[in-house]
Write a protein that holds these residues in place. Structure first.
Motif, PDB file in Angstrom:
ATOM      1  N   ILE A 106       3.795 -10.404  10.160  1.00  0.00           N
ATOM      2  CA  ILE A 106       3.673  -9.783   8.853  1.00  0.00           C
ATOM      3  C   ILE A 106       3.812 -10.868   7.791  1.00  0.00           C
ATOM      4  CG2 ILE A 106       4.716  -8.113   7.282  1.00  0.00           C
ATOM      5  CD1 ILE A 106       5.862  -6.786   9.942  1.00  0.00           C
ATOM      6  N   ASN A 107       2.893 -10.863   6.827  1.00  0.00           N
ATOM      7  CA  ASN A 107       2.911 -11.853   5.750  1.00  0.00           C
ATOM      8  C   ASN A 107       2.662 -11.178   4.403  1.00  0.00           C
ATOM      9  OD1 ASN A 107       1.380 -13.416   8.192  1.00  0.00           O
ATOM     10  ND2 ASN A 107       2.814 -14.736   7.136  1.00  0.00           N
ATOM     11  N   TYR A 108       3.026 -11.866   3.345  1.00  0.00           N
ATOM     12  CA  TYR A 108       2.672 -11.500   1.961  1.00  0.00           C
ATOM     13  C   TYR A 108       2.999 -10.047   1.632  1.00  0.00           C
ATOM     14  CZ  TYR A 108       0.045 -15.829   2.560  1.00  0.00           C
ATOM     15  OH  TYR A 108      -0.323 -17.113   2.844  1.00  0.00           O
ATOM     16  N   VAL A 109       4.250  -9.692   1.733  1.00  0.00           N
ATOM     17  CA  VAL A 109       4.687  -8.322   1.456  1.00  0.00           C
ATOM     18  C   VAL A 109       4.895  -8.146  -0.043  1.00  0.00           C
ATOM     19  CG1 VAL A 109       6.474  -6.609   1.934  1.00  0.00           C
ATOM     20  CG2 VAL A 109       5.810  -8.235   3.712  1.00  0.00           C
ATOM     21  N   SER A 110       4.408  -7.024  -0.574  1.00  0.00           N
ATOM     22  CA  SER A 110       4.528  -6.773  -2.007  1.00  0.00           C
ATOM     23  C   SER A 110       4.754  -5.281  -2.261  1.00  0.00           C
ATOM     24  CB  SER A 110       3.239  -7.228  -2.702  1.00  0.00           C
ATOM     25  OG  SER A 110       3.332  -7.027  -4.085  1.00  0.00           O
ATOM     26  N   TRP A 111       5.621  -4.969  -3.200  1.00  0.00           N
ATOM     27  CA  TRP A 111       5.889  -3.587  -3.599  1.00  0.00           C
ATOM     28  C   TRP A 111       4.835  -3.119  -4.591  1.00  0.00           C
ATOM     29  CZ3 TRP A 111       9.867  -0.428  -1.991  1.00  0.00           C
ATOM     30  CH2 TRP A 111      10.907  -1.025  -1.279  1.00  0.00           C
ATOM     31  N   GLY A 115       7.088   1.581  -6.646  1.00  0.00           N
ATOM     32  CA  GLY A 115       8.003   1.537  -5.507  1.00  0.00           C
ATOM     33  C   GLY A 115       7.699   2.539  -4.410  1.00  0.00           C
ATOM     34  N   LYS A 116       6.564   3.262  -4.496  1.00  0.00           N
ATOM     35  CA  LYS A 116       6.251   4.288  -3.498  1.00  0.00           C
ATOM     36  C   LYS A 116       5.496   3.744  -2.284  1.00  0.00           C
ATOM     37  CE  LYS A 116       6.393   8.109  -6.709  1.00  0.00           C
ATOM     38  NZ  LYS A 116       5.694   9.248  -7.280  1.00  0.00           N
ATOM     39  N   HIS A 117       4.968   2.534  -2.381  1.00  0.00           N
ATOM     40  CA  HIS A 117       4.226   1.921  -1.275  1.00  0.00           C
ATOM     41  C   HIS A 117       4.537   0.425  -1.224  1.00  0.00           C
ATOM     42  CE1 HIS A 117       1.842   5.535  -2.120  1.00  0.00           C
ATOM     43  NE2 HIS A 117       1.610   5.530  -0.822  1.00  0.00           N
ATOM     44  N   ILE A 118       4.316  -0.134  -0.049  1.00  0.00           N
ATOM     45  CA  ILE A 118       4.335  -1.593   0.090  1.00  0.00           C
ATOM     46  C   ILE A 118       2.998  -1.998   0.704  1.00  0.00           C
ATOM     47  CG2 ILE A 118       6.826  -1.960   0.235  1.00  0.00           C
ATOM     48  CD1 ILE A 118       6.481  -2.081   3.288  1.00  0.00           C
ATOM     49  N   ALA A 119       2.512  -3.130   0.288  1.00  0.00           N
ATOM     50  CA  ALA A 119       1.282  -3.692   0.847  1.00  0.00           C
ATOM     51  C   ALA A 119       1.643  -4.992   1.539  1.00  0.00           C
ATOM     52  CB  ALA A 119       0.263  -3.937  -0.264  1.00  0.00           C
ATOM     53  N   PHE A 120       0.938  -5.305   2.612  1.00  0.00           N
ATOM     54  CA  PHE A 120       1.229  -6.524   3.362  1.00  0.00           C
ATOM     55  C   PHE A 120       0.044  -6.861   4.253  1.00  0.00           C
ATOM     56  CE2 PHE A 120       2.972  -2.800   5.389  1.00  0.00           C
ATOM     57  CZ  PHE A 120       2.589  -2.885   6.720  1.00  0.00           C
ATOM     58  N   PHE A 121       0.001  -8.117   4.666  1.00  0.00           N
ATOM     59  CA  PHE A 121      -0.994  -8.560   5.628  1.00  0.00           C
ATOM     60  C   PHE A 121      -0.381  -8.535   7.016  1.00  0.00           C
ATOM     61  CE2 PHE A 121      -3.162 -10.595   2.026  1.00  0.00           C
ATOM     62  CZ  PHE A 121      -4.470 -10.257   2.315  1.00  0.00           C
ATOM     63  N   SER A 134      -5.412  -8.487   8.421  1.00  0.00           N
ATOM     64  CA  SER A 134      -5.827  -7.177   7.940  1.00  0.00           C
ATOM     65  C   SER A 134      -4.797  -6.724   6.908  1.00  0.00           C
ATOM     66  CB  SER A 134      -5.955  -6.172   9.077  1.00  0.00           C
ATOM     67  OG  SER A 134      -4.756  -6.083   9.812  1.00  0.00           O
ATOM     68  N   LEU A 135      -5.278  -6.021   5.897  1.00  0.00           N
ATOM     69  CA  LEU A 135      -4.430  -5.523   4.829  1.00  0.00           C
ATOM     70  C   LEU A 135      -3.908  -4.142   5.203  1.00  0.00           C
ATOM     71  CD1 LEU A 135      -3.294  -5.765   1.941  1.00  0.00           C
ATOM     72  CD2 LEU A 135      -5.437  -4.747   1.139  1.00  0.00           C
ATOM     73  N   TRP A 136      -2.603  -3.945   5.070  1.00  0.00           N
ATOM     74  CA  TRP A 136      -1.966  -2.681   5.396  1.00  0.00           C
ATOM     75  C   TRP A 136      -1.213  -2.159   4.173  1.00  0.00           C
ATOM     76  CZ3 TRP A 136      -0.733  -0.720  10.633  1.00  0.00           C
ATOM     77  CH2 TRP A 136      -1.509  -1.333  11.616  1.00  0.00           C
ATOM     78  N   VAL A 137      -1.083  -0.838   4.083  1.00  0.00           N
ATOM     79  CA  VAL A 137      -0.283  -0.194   3.056  1.00  0.00           C
ATOM     80  C   VAL A 137       0.590   0.837   3.761  1.00  0.00           C
ATOM     81  CG1 VAL A 137      -0.297   1.238   0.982  1.00  0.00           C
ATOM     82  CG2 VAL A 137      -2.054  -0.534   1.290  1.00  0.00           C
ATOM     83  N   ALA A 138       1.876   0.885   3.401  1.00  0.00           N
ATOM     84  CA  ALA A 138       2.804   1.839   4.022  1.00  0.00           C
ATOM     85  C   ALA A 138       3.549   2.594   2.936  1.00  0.00           C
ATOM     86  CB  ALA A 138       3.783   1.116   4.935  1.00  0.00           C
ATOM     87  N   SER A 139       3.833   3.848   3.206  1.00  0.00           N
ATOM     88  CA  SER A 139       4.628   4.673   2.307  1.00  0.00           C
ATOM     89  C   SER A 139       6.098   4.285   2.448  1.00  0.00           C
ATOM     90  CB  SER A 139       4.454   6.140   2.670  1.00  0.00           C
ATOM     91  OG  SER A 139       5.469   6.928   2.072  1.00  0.00           O
ATOM     92  N   THR A 140       6.793   4.188   1.327  1.00  0.00           N
ATOM     93  CA  THR A 140       8.225   3.866   1.395  1.00  0.00           C
ATOM     94  C   THR A 140       9.061   5.109   1.677  1.00  0.00           C
ATOM     95  OG1 THR A 140       8.444   4.061  -1.003  1.00  0.00           O
ATOM     96  CG2 THR A 140       8.004   1.865  -0.120  1.00  0.00           C
TER      97      THR A 140
END
Length: 144
Positions: A106-111, A115-121, A134-140
């Motif tokens: 996991i790299n380059y994590v950003s809120w 604050g409802k999601h985080i994006a990361f590679f 690949s770019l991922w988005v997750a619900s917090t």
């Protein structure tokens, strides 16, 4: 003198220090209600990481298979904990970020600003499993 040429293990106390899991990285949500706990890989990476081919271009070291920097720091897993928890949290506390591919970094994590999601590679360590990033988005709220 024959003892000097035999590989010796350090004492148990020294081995505990060397083999201790790295301290997780903490990232605080923009609204300061949650903490993202980013778990680092072991401090002693496998030999395979050191022998991977790399290109040296204008001072940068590039992994030609991943088309990315060869010595990139990364995380193995992530979880979200409420700001009310003692940090770093005990294992099993909080909401894990789930459904990440095995053997990935996991790299380059950003809120997100709210604050409802985080994006990361997600970086595949095995280029045969698709593209290197690949770019991922997750619900917090749910970790999905």
């Amino acid at each position: 003198s024959s003892d000097a040429s035999v590989y010796q293990q350090p004492s148990d106390g020294i081995r505990k220090i060397i083999d201790a899991p790295p301290t997780p990285m903490l990232s605080f949500s923009p609204c300061k209600t949650k903490v993202l706990v980013l778990n680092r890989p072991p401090s002693n990476p496998p030999i395979a990481d050191f022998v991977r081919e790399e290109l040296k271009l204008a001072g940068a070291r590039i992994d030609p298979q991943l088309r990315a920097p060869s010595k990139m720091s990364s995380y193995l897993s992530m979880s979200l904990v409420p700001m009310t928890e003692k940090l770093p949290p005990k294992p099993g506390k909080g909401t894990p970020i789930v459904n990440l591919p095995e053997d990935s970094a996991i790299n380059y994590v950003s809120w997100a600003p709210d604050g409802k999601h985080i994006a990361f590679f997600v970086r595949s360590v095995d280029p045969a499993k698709g593209g290197p990033f690949s770019l991922w988005v997750a619900s917090t709220e749910t970790g999905h």
